[in-house]
Design an enzyme around this catalytic site. Structure first.
Site, PDB file in Angstrom:
ATOM      1  N   GLY A  23      29.265  65.891  45.986  1.00 26.33           N
ATOM      2  CA  GLY A  23      28.196  65.288  46.761  1.00 26.33           C
ATOM      3  C   GLY A  23      28.088  65.974  48.104  1.00 26.33           C
ATOM      4  O   GLY A  23      28.987  66.681  48.543  1.00 26.33           O
ATOM      5  N   ARG A  24      26.931  65.788  48.753  1.00 25.39           N
ATOM      6  CA  ARG A  24      26.752  66.350  50.087  1.00 25.39           C
ATOM      7  C   ARG A  24      25.748  65.508  50.847  1.00 25.39           C
ATOM      8  O   ARG A  24      24.954  64.763  50.253  1.00 25.39           O
ATOM      9  CB  ARG A  24      26.287  67.807  50.028  1.00 25.39           C
ATOM     10  CG  ARG A  24      24.930  68.007  49.365  1.00 25.39           C
ATOM     11  CD  ARG A  24      25.055  68.475  47.963  1.00 25.39           C
ATOM     12  NE  ARG A  24      23.782  68.713  47.297  1.00 25.39           N
ATOM     13  CZ  ARG A  24      23.164  69.884  47.261  1.00 25.39           C
ATOM     14  NH1 ARG A  24      23.679  70.911  47.902  1.00 25.39           N
ATOM     15  NH2 ARG A  24      22.050  70.025  46.576  1.00 25.39           N
ATOM     16  N   ASP A 246      18.587  62.173  40.520  1.00 28.84           N
ATOM     17  CA  ASP A 246      18.583  63.487  41.155  1.00 28.84           C
ATOM     18  C   ASP A 246      17.555  64.437  40.554  1.00 28.84           C
ATOM     19  O   ASP A 246      16.959  65.248  41.268  1.00 28.84           O
ATOM     20  CB  ASP A 246      19.983  64.112  41.147  1.00 28.84           C
ATOM     21  CG  ASP A 246      20.680  64.078  39.796  1.00 28.84           C
ATOM     22  OD1 ASP A 246      20.029  63.794  38.776  1.00 28.84           O
ATOM     23  OD2 ASP A 246      21.897  64.336  39.766  1.00 28.84           O
ATOM     24  N   THR A 247      17.305  64.339  39.256  1.00 25.32           N
ATOM     25  CA  THR A 247      16.290  65.205  38.658  1.00 25.32           C
ATOM     26  C   THR A 247      14.898  64.838  39.149  1.00 25.32           C
ATOM     27  O   THR A 247      14.046  65.711  39.357  1.00 25.32           O
ATOM     28  CB  THR A 247      16.334  65.126  37.128  1.00 25.32           C
ATOM     29  OG1 THR A 247      17.675  65.252  36.685  1.00 25.32           O
ATOM     30  CG2 THR A 247      15.490  66.234  36.510  1.00 25.32           C
ATOM     31  N   GLN A 313      31.332  75.001  34.637  1.00 22.92           N
ATOM     32  CA  GLN A 313      32.181  74.274  35.588  1.00 22.92           C
ATOM     33  C   GLN A 313      33.508  73.893  34.953  1.00 22.92           C
ATOM     34  O   GLN A 313      34.574  73.983  35.592  1.00 22.92           O
ATOM     35  CB  GLN A 313      31.445  73.021  36.082  1.00 22.92           C
ATOM     36  CG  GLN A 313      30.210  73.307  36.913  1.00 22.92           C
ATOM     37  CD  GLN A 313      29.320  72.087  37.066  1.00 22.92           C
ATOM     38  OE1 GLN A 313      29.504  71.064  36.383  1.00 22.92           O
ATOM     39  NE2 GLN A 313      28.332  72.182  37.948  1.00 22.92           N
TER      40      GLN A 313
END
Length: 504
Positions: A23-24, A246-247, A313
């Site tokens: 996350g950010r 988020d999409t 990932q």
């Protein structure tokens, strides 16, 4: 404190963007008609093993959320509004005292195994799709709730409120309970046509309607943060709902170069599709397994969920000896040792190492083995490397023997899956597409961009990287009047951020 508050920039907004891996917190503001960004905090997202299930550590997410908002002040910002977006489908239940009921079980957990059969005995999958328009995936919220009914019916009985992950984080900030439309559309419980909870589906599956607040839309304000939150972070922003999926936020930031364009939000998942003004719930769309997810202002993201960068990932984590789920049993080594002997991998493996390995294998003329990246076997294997090798062997293909061969297999398989999805879109839409527009972290992967352009036979426009955070900020800016309409903010995004064209 008063002097610091006076110096802090207030004509700005904060996007809290939390994905399945990290996350950010990104601050955005408008300067000379351009959108400027500054990342102020980044943190890892993790799963923990609790009560036999892989769960999200929502306490950690809350802590990092507060830390990130405090970092805004430390960086010289006091955002007027804050918006949170996360992945879809996952949820929490609260009791009448607003305490958590059970754990926030993660979508990669195995509890939904066998739920297709249970669901199909209740309602034919074609009928369910006709009503909710959602791609059939084992982790959809409806299947998670069916699993919960069977394992812990007492939790549903004790519950008073259903909230999705961003909704819960918003509740912790404001005390307000609201389920936002774009994330709600990933549950399999929302009627695709009306945008409201489908009470026929809920009744058929014995899912209590009383738990679900009415749907709220992006752009709505939940009010100011609670006093105790303001004290911790050092200022008192309002919380505005972006497209909390988020999409949904990422699609808002696509500059749509060379239309008609296919959009690809590239991160842990690859979400490939187009933006429509109405849902497509036809038999053809059902057979092709396309989804109709809610978008900003009742737009529809007609797309295919593809495994995406998760495989890459996972390979990187595995090579570095890191388990995705905290306290999970140690990763099975299997053939891992042979990849560790690759020259230059004595240090921690980065994504650049993986891209380089694929480039070198391609230059050496390696013919990639191909796997079905959407196979459920790749959702949460003990060892992604072992699972890819096993899938190749079961299909009568050579298992990768070097890191370059392994990466080439993943890249080629992803590019071909993108091509198949675009062909499906073309057949359903009745026309072709002129370009592929990629946003998100995956747009930095030059190897994947190049192979996608070559395999699909279309130019790729890569960027902006911060697509999701930008889309989140765009809704806040629109709600605040910084831009008059969506077309204007999208034009500003296109002007503000570099987009790289990759020819096929």
């Amino acid at each position: 404190m008063a002097q610091q508050a006076q110096e802090a920039r207030t004509d700005c907004y904060a996007a809290v963007d939390i994905g399945a891996s990290s996350g950010r917190v990104v601050v955005g503001y408008v300067e000379d008609g351009l959108i400027r960004l500054q990342e102020v905090h980044r943190f890892d997202n993790r799963q923990v093993r609790r009560h036999g299930h892989d769960c999200w550590d929502v306490d950690l997410l809350h802590t990092e959320l507060l830390r990130g908002l405090a970092c805004c002040k430390e960086a010289g910002f006091a955002p007027k509004t804050v918006g949170i977006d996360t992945w879809g489908v996952d949820f929490v239940l609260l009791d009448a005292d607003d305490n958590l009921v059970g754990d926030a079980v993660a979508y990669r957990d195995a509890r939904t195994n066998g739920m297709y059969e249970v669901a199909d005995a209740i309602m034919a999958p074609e009928e369910l799709y006709r009503r909710v328009g959602l791609q059939r995936q084992p982790f959809n919220t409806i299947y998670q709730l069916l699993a919960l009914q069977r394992e812990h019916p007492e939790q549903l009985e004790a519950a008073d409120t259903f909230l999705m992950i961003p909704d819960y984080l918003n509740f912790l900030l404001t005390g307000q309970k609201a389920v936002e439309y774009t994330n709600a559309s990933t549950t399999g419980l929302l009627n695709a046509e009306t945008g409201a909870w489908d009470e026929t589906v809920m009744a058929a599956f014995a899912i209590p309607r009383r738990l679900f607040p009415n749907v709220t839309h992006a752009g709505a304000s939940l009010g100011s943060v609670l006093p105790e939150v303001a004290e911790v972070i050092g200022y008192e922003p309002r919380v505005v709902l972006p497209a909390t999926h988020d999409t949904g936020s990422a699609y808002l930031a696509v500059p749509a170069c060379e239309p008609p364009a296919v959009f690809l939000s590239s991160g842990t998942w690859s979400l490939l599709g187009v933006e429509n003004r109405s849902p497509i719930c036809s038999e053809g769309a059902f057979r092709a397994n396309f989804t109709n997810e809610g978008g900003y202002h009742f737009r529809y993201r007609f797309l295919k969920n593809i495994m995406g960068l998760w495989m890459i990932q996972s390979i990187r984590r595995e090579l570095n000896g890191i388990a995705y789920v905290v306290d999970e049993k140690a990763i099975r080594k299997g053939r891992l040792h042979q990849y560790m002997r690759v020259e230059g991998l004595g240090h921690e493996v980065g994504f650049a190492d993986l891209i380089k390995a694929a480039d070198e294998a391609e230059a050496a003329g390696v013919i990639a083995s191909i796997v079905n990246v959407n196979d459920d076997r790749f959702l949460a294997p003990d060892s992604m490397i072992e699972e890819i090798c096993a899938a190749c062997e079961e299909a009568g293909q050579p298992a990768p023997e070097t890191l370059g061969e392994l990466m080439l297999c993943v890249y080629e398989s992803l590019a071909r899956c993108y091509r198949d999805a675009i062909e499906g879109l073309t057949a359903l839409a009745g026309h072709g597409y002129a370009s592929i527009n990629i946003v998100g972290g995956g747009c930095r992967d030059d190897h994947l961009n190049r192979r996608t352009a070559q395999v699909c036979g279309l130019p790729v426009y890569a960027g902006p990287v911060e697509g999701t955070a930008l889309g989140n900020l765009a809704v806040q800016m629109l709600a605040d009047g910084a831009f008059p309409h969506l077309k204007a903010v999208r034009a500003a995004i296109a002007e503000s951020f570099e987009v790289t064209k990759v020819e096929p």
